[in-house]
Design a protein around this motif. Structure first.
Motif, mmCIF file in Angstrom:
data_model
loop_
_atom_site.group_PDB
_atom_site.id
_atom_site.type_symbol
_atom_site.label_atom_id
_atom_site.label_comp_id
_atom_site.label_asym_id
_atom_site.label_seq_id
_atom_site.Cartn_x
_atom_site.Cartn_y
_atom_site.Cartn_z
ATOM 1 N N ARG A 1 -6.514 -6.836 5.004
ATOM 2 C CA ARG A 1 -7.232 -5.573 4.926
ATOM 3 C C ARG A 1 -8.559 -5.698 5.671
ATOM 4 O O ARG A 1 -9.408 -6.517 5.314
ATOM 5 N N HIS B 1 -10.813 -3.098 6.300
ATOM 6 C CA HIS B 1 -11.851 -2.258 5.719
ATOM 7 C C HIS B 1 -11.753 -2.295 4.201
ATOM 8 O O HIS B 1 -10.682 -2.064 3.630
ATOM 9 N N LEU C 1 -14.776 2.419 2.667
ATOM 10 C CA LEU C 1 -14.030 3.625 3.019
ATOM 11 C C LEU C 1 -14.401 4.782 2.090
ATOM 12 O O LEU C 1 -14.479 5.934 2.524
ATOM 13 N N THR D 1 -11.531 10.605 10.754
ATOM 14 C CA THR D 1 -11.442 9.461 11.666
ATOM 15 C C THR D 1 -12.402 9.618 12.835
ATOM 16 O O THR D 1 -13.107 8.672 13.210
ATOM 17 N N PRO E 1 -12.762 2.832 11.400
ATOM 18 C CA PRO E 1 -11.372 2.724 10.943
ATOM 19 C C PRO E 1 -10.436 3.561 11.794
ATOM 20 O O PRO E 1 -10.836 4.559 12.394
ATOM 21 N N SER E 2 -9.190 3.161 11.841
ATOM 22 C CA SER E 2 -8.177 3.933 12.557
ATOM 23 C C SER E 2 -7.705 5.089 11.689
ATOM 24 O O SER E 2 -7.963 5.142 10.482
ATOM 25 N N ASP F 1 -4.659 5.612 10.817
ATOM 26 C CA ASP F 1 -3.715 5.067 9.836
ATOM 27 C C ASP F 1 -4.453 4.527 8.612
ATOM 28 O O ASP F 1 -3.993 4.692 7.479
ATOM 29 N N THR F 2 -5.602 3.912 8.843
ATOM 30 C CA THR F 2 -6.393 3.373 7.735
ATOM 31 C C THR F 2 -6.917 4.505 6.861
ATOM 32 O O THR F 2 -6.876 4.440 5.630
ATOM 33 N N ARG G 1 -4.033 5.986 4.948
ATOM 34 C CA ARG G 1 -3.585 5.094 3.874
ATOM 35 C C ARG G 1 -4.546 5.130 2.685
ATOM 36 O O ARG G 1 -4.132 5.032 1.530
ATOM 37 N N PHE G 2 -5.844 5.297 2.974
ATOM 38 C CA PHE G 2 -6.819 5.330 1.881
ATOM 39 C C PHE G 2 -6.633 6.566 1.005
ATOM 40 O O PHE G 2 -6.967 6.544 -0.175
ATOM 41 N N ASP H 1 -3.321 5.331 -1.194
ATOM 42 C CA ASP H 1 -3.439 4.205 -2.127
ATOM 43 C C ASP H 1 -4.002 4.588 -3.494
ATOM 44 O O ASP H 1 -3.508 4.117 -4.524
#
Length: 330
Positions: A52, A54, A59, A78, A96-97, A99-100, A103-104, A107
């Motif tokens: 991971r 980040h 985030l 983003t 961050p990308s 995707d990141t 995903r956040f 999650d």
């Protein structure tokens, strides 16, 4: 943490640095620590796969910044976090990308309620609550491409909207203390009871105010048993034999207690404070409630709770800085 040379690569002068460092969202990160996010298993490093890059607290700060600056949706967030030093003062190691960012939002599905509850407790510990709780519902608009949303009617605005709903209990200076994400704006009885129990788990008020939708026998009896006075307008449409009363609590007290009396004038004066939940809804709207730009129910729900969290963080930050905690911005 990035080196100074990396962090300053997009800054051409000392003035630029000072302008960025003085941004109004920086104070959001001063009075509160978000390191508790590392305690959740959902954010634990995977036994296999990529490390991971980040950290969740960073985030989370990034999303708080974006929502405070009226930036919503994975693509806009983003882009915002790509700007020079924005990601740096959010304590990210690098931008961050997408995707990141995406995903956040996925999650925390099962822990975002607990994150919200922790911030509510900090507001309570800081003395930002009062003796009156108010409960009400807000509409949450969604993009047309969100197939999990549906068309709903908002009786307050007297119009239809596409999206979800959110039931909120508030107190004090526009502080949301309990919330439930719903498919429609109007909460059902089960939701009303659940959000009420959640609110009472934080602290015990003297009064609990709701509109005529809360003319529910179970809701009234539950609060009275807890030593709280519920005030909701009596809805004669709930029975074939309507009573001559304005508030349901008058009938409940008359039925269950001979010693307790409440003047209707006191009930009316107290019920006027229910506008507090409307002001709270407006304040949370300012923090992004109802501006969901994601697809699916999971992301929409997470975005709603992020807006609720931001409202609490703004109130605590203003209070700690000696400003009015009811202000909707820093």
């Amino acid at each position: 943490m990035s080196t100074s040379s990396n962090a300053l690569r997009d800054v051409t002068s000392v003035d630029d640095f000072l302008n960025v460092a003085a941004t109004e969202t920086v104070p959001l990160f001063e009075p509160l620590s978000f390191e508790f996010l590392l305690e959740y298993d959902v954010f634990a490093p995977a036994s296999r796969g990529r490390t991971r890059v980040h950290q969740p607290p960073d985030l989370f700060r990034g999303f708080l910044h974006c929502y405070h600056e009226d930036v919503y949706g994975t693509r806009p967030v983003t882009r915002e976090l790509q700007h020079g030093l924005v990601w740096y003062y959010c304590r990210l190691d690098k931008p961050p990308s997408r995707d990141t960012v995406d995903r956040f939002l996925t999650d925390p599905e099962h822990v975002i309620d607990d994150v919200f509850d922790r911030l509510v407790k900090q507001a309570a510990d800081g003395g930002l609550f009062d003796s009156t709780y108010s409960v009400g519902s807000a509409h949450v608009e969604a993009i047309q491409h969100n197939n999990a949303a549906s068309w709903n009617y908002d009786p307050t605005a007297e119009e239809y909207y596409y999206g979800f709903g959110c039931t909120i209990v508030s107190t004090g200076v526009k502080i949301p203390i309990a919330a439930e994400f719903t498919q429609t704006k109007q909460a059902d009885q089960e939701t009303a009871m659940r959000v009420t129990r959640d609110a009472l788990a934080v602290d015990t008020p003297i009064w609990m105010l709701g509109d005529s939708a809360y003319d529910i026998l179970e809701w009234h009896d539950y609060l009275l048993a807890a030593g709280i006075v519920p005030i909701a307008p009596y809805n004669p449409r709930n029975t074939d034999d309507p009573k001559d009363t304005k508030y349901r609590v008058e009938d409940r007290i008359k039925e269950h207690s001979e010693d307790v009396q409440l003047k209707q004038s006191v009930l009316e004066e107290t019920y006027n404070n229910r506008t507090g939940v409307e002001r709270t809804n407006d304040a949370v709207n300012d923090c992004g409630l109802g501006r969901e730009r994601s697809r699916g129910r999971v992301h929409a729900r997470t975005e709603v709770f992020l807006a609720l969290c931001l409202r609490i963080v703004v109130a605590i930050t203003n209070y700690e800085r000696g400003n009015k905690p009811g202000c909707e911005k820093l």
